[in-house]
Design an enzyme around this catalytic site. Structure first.
Site, PDB file in Angstrom:
ATOM      1  N   ARG A  91      -7.535  24.923  12.103  1.00  0.00           N
ATOM      2  CA  ARG A  91      -6.566  24.306  13.185  1.00  0.00           C
ATOM      3  C   ARG A  91      -5.709  25.187  14.069  1.00  0.00           C
ATOM      4  O   ARG A  91      -4.586  24.867  14.213  1.00  0.00           O
ATOM      5  CB  ARG A  91      -5.711  23.249  12.662  1.00  0.00           C
ATOM      6  CG  ARG A  91      -6.746  21.900  12.178  1.00  0.00           C
ATOM      7  CD  ARG A  91      -5.489  20.953  11.873  1.00  0.00           C
ATOM      8  NE  ARG A  91      -6.455  19.718  11.310  1.00  0.00           N
ATOM      9  CZ  ARG A  91      -6.024  18.917  10.380  1.00  0.00           C
ATOM     10  NH1 ARG A  91      -4.698  18.972   9.989  1.00  0.00           N
ATOM     11  NH2 ARG A  91      -6.732  17.667  10.335  1.00  0.00           N
ATOM     12  N   GLY A 136     -11.590  27.986  17.164  1.00  0.00           N
ATOM     13  CA  GLY A 136     -13.038  27.186  16.971  1.00  0.00           C
ATOM     14  C   GLY A 136     -13.477  27.339  15.301  1.00  0.00           C
ATOM     15  O   GLY A 136     -14.610  27.453  15.319  1.00  0.00           O
ATOM     16  N   SER A 137     -12.242  27.172  14.434  1.00  0.00           N
ATOM     17  CA  SER A 137     -12.696  27.380  12.904  1.00  0.00           C
ATOM     18  C   SER A 137     -13.862  26.225  12.697  1.00  0.00           C
ATOM     19  O   SER A 137     -14.807  26.318  12.033  1.00  0.00           O
ATOM     20  CB  SER A 137     -11.815  27.364  11.925  1.00  0.00           C
ATOM     21  OG  SER A 137     -10.913  25.968  12.054  1.00  0.00           O
ATOM     22  N   SER A 138     -13.559  24.902  13.294  1.00  0.00           N
ATOM     23  CA  SER A 138     -14.396  23.951  13.028  1.00  0.00           C
ATOM     24  C   SER A 138     -15.611  23.914  13.548  1.00  0.00           C
ATOM     25  O   SER A 138     -16.763  23.884  12.850  1.00  0.00           O
ATOM     26  CB  SER A 138     -13.653  22.271  13.329  1.00  0.00           C
ATOM     27  OG  SER A 138     -13.474  22.538  14.772  1.00  0.00           O
ATOM     28  N   ASP A 146     -16.799  24.810  22.426  1.00  0.00           N
ATOM     29  CA  ASP A 146     -16.847  25.391  21.181  1.00  0.00           C
ATOM     30  C   ASP A 146     -17.901  25.770  20.491  1.00  0.00           C
ATOM     31  O   ASP A 146     -18.083  26.974  19.959  1.00  0.00           O
ATOM     32  CB  ASP A 146     -15.654  24.740  20.179  1.00  0.00           C
ATOM     33  CG  ASP A 146     -14.369  24.630  20.767  1.00  0.00           C
ATOM     34  OD1 ASP A 146     -13.951  24.909  22.178  1.00  0.00           O
ATOM     35  OD2 ASP A 146     -13.416  24.318  19.807  1.00  0.00           O
ATOM     36  N   GLY A 195      -7.156  26.756  17.261  1.00  0.00           N
ATOM     37  CA  GLY A 195      -7.647  26.833  18.450  1.00  0.00           C
ATOM     38  C   GLY A 195      -8.342  28.028  18.625  1.00  0.00           C
ATOM     39  O   GLY A 195      -8.871  28.236  19.686  1.00  0.00           O
TER      40      GLY A 195
HETATM   41  C1  MEV Z   1     -10.826  22.767  22.362  1.00  0.00           C
HETATM   42  O1  MEV Z   1     -10.989  24.295  21.786  1.00  0.00           O
HETATM   43  C2  MEV Z   1     -10.772  22.947  23.698  1.00  0.00           C
HETATM   44  C3  MEV Z   1     -10.432  21.528  24.386  1.00  0.00           C
HETATM   45  O2  MEV Z   1     -10.793  21.860  25.850  1.00  0.00           O
HETATM   46  C4  MEV Z   1     -11.301  20.444  24.055  1.00  0.00           C
HETATM   47  C5  MEV Z   1     -12.960  20.457  24.251  1.00  0.00           C
HETATM   48  O3  MEV Z   1     -13.207  21.019  25.233  1.00  0.00           O
HETATM   49  O4  MEV Z   1     -13.697  20.015  23.447  1.00  0.00           O
HETATM   50  C6  MEV Z   1      -9.075  21.209  24.247  1.00  0.00           C
END
Ligand code: MEV
Length: 318
Positions: free
Chosen positions: A97, A101-103, A146, A99
């Site tokens: 969690r 892209g771990s998931s 992602d 940002g």
């Molecule tokens: C998440 O890494 C990026 C967002 O724009 C969500 C998405 O594009 O799915 C916040």
């Protein structure tokens, strides 16, 4: 036989949030990611030390954090028409969690390794489609950026619903990635932006249109090596995302520390915001100094060169 897959994490250079509403965004694979090991087995099990531990898909008590991966493996088995199971182990050097892209990198690695353990090397389009079944559980309304960055690697101009356009750099660029150490929930931040859009519809639509133009300008500037111009575009996006309410004081502190260095050409939050990471575009000679300067206010900082490759698979015969 054991099958392996490695899938990188990602940074979004321009256009997060607006990409959910149809803007073109620019993303890149980074030099950290997730490795999945899979072998055929009578039942399907998942093990991840970084996430919740263990899950056995033949039971109904799958830990919340492993549900997305469980959905992705079920999708792989359905796609391949396979009755056999897989024993899957996942290990990531991406913070959860954050940002980066771990998931999605876990889902991409899990899909590619499970399919290979079951005897199939999947085409990249199938990896993307199957990994999206995990991403939909995590984000509810993901754009797909992602998963695309993690699967295909490199730099990509991405528009929801279209094939991504690869961006070929003539020479490497380097970003500092600095962590706030604050975990956050992407779906909650997407919801916050949805409400902002509801209250400011025409303004939001014009920002979506500007994002498409600026993402392309930023890609062009990186191709030409015009890092000053690319950095200015990053700064514009950071201000805009803060205005949308997805920045926090820990992010602002890192951005401010970064921009006090003349070698930092632009800085912004990356991904959904609300915590997570900041990316800083640096001049080639100043990158280590910027990493050191921000590490005084960040919980961790590292340098990623771009480009990096996407998902890789291999087998090890026992
Ligand atoms: C998440 O890494 C990026 C967002 O724009 C969500 C998405 O594009 O799915 C916040």
């Amino acid at each position: 036989m054991k099958a392996y897959a490695y899938a990188p994490g990602k940074i979004i250079i321009c256009g997060e949030h607006f990409v959910v509403y149809g803007a073109t965004a620019l993303a890149a694979a980074i030099n950290r990611g997730t490795t999945a090991e899979a072998e055929p087995s009578p039942t399907t099990t998942i093990y991840s030390k970084d996430l919740a531990g263990k899950a056995d898909l033949s039971t109904s008590s799958i830990p919340e954090k492993l549900k997305p991966i469980a959905a992705a493996i079920t999708a792989v088995k359905e796609h391949l028409g396979e009755k056999k199971g897989v024993k899957l182990t996942i290990q990531s050097d991406l913070p959860y969690r954050s940002g980066l892209g771990s998931s999605s990198s876990s889902a991409v690695a899990a899909v590619a390794a499970s399919a290979l353990a079951l005897g199939h090397k999947l085409p990249l389009d199938d990896v993307v489609r199957l990994a999206m079944s995990a991403e939909r559980i995590v984000h509810k309304n993901p754009s797909g950026i992602d998963v695309q960055a993690s699967t295909r690697g490199g730099l990509l101009l991405f528009t929801k619903g279209s094939q991504p356009e690869p961006v070929e750099l003539k020479r490497k660029v380097r970003f500092v990635v600095a962590s706030t150490g604050v975990e956050r929930e992407t779906s909650a931040l997407i919801e916050r932006v949805r409400l902002w859009r509801e209250q400011n519809p025409s303004l939001f639509n014009s920002l979506v249109d500007s994002t498409t133009i600026l993402s392309r300008c930023c890609a062009e500037a990186l191709i030409l090596g015009d890092l000053k111009r690319a950095g200015a575009i990053l700064n514009f996006f950071h201000t805009t995302l803060s205005w949308l309410g997805v920045s926090i004081k820990e992010i602002e502190r890192i951005v401010e520390a970064a921009l006090s260095s003349p070698s930092a050409l632009g800085a912004k939050l990356t991904g959904a915001g609300g915590g997570g990471n900041v990316i800083i575009l640096c001049s080639e000679e100043g990158v280590e100094g910027v990493a050191e300067a921000v590490s005084r206010v960040a919980s961790e900082a590292f340098v990623t060169p771009l480009p990096n490759s996407g998902v890789k698979t291999w087998v090890q015969k026992s």
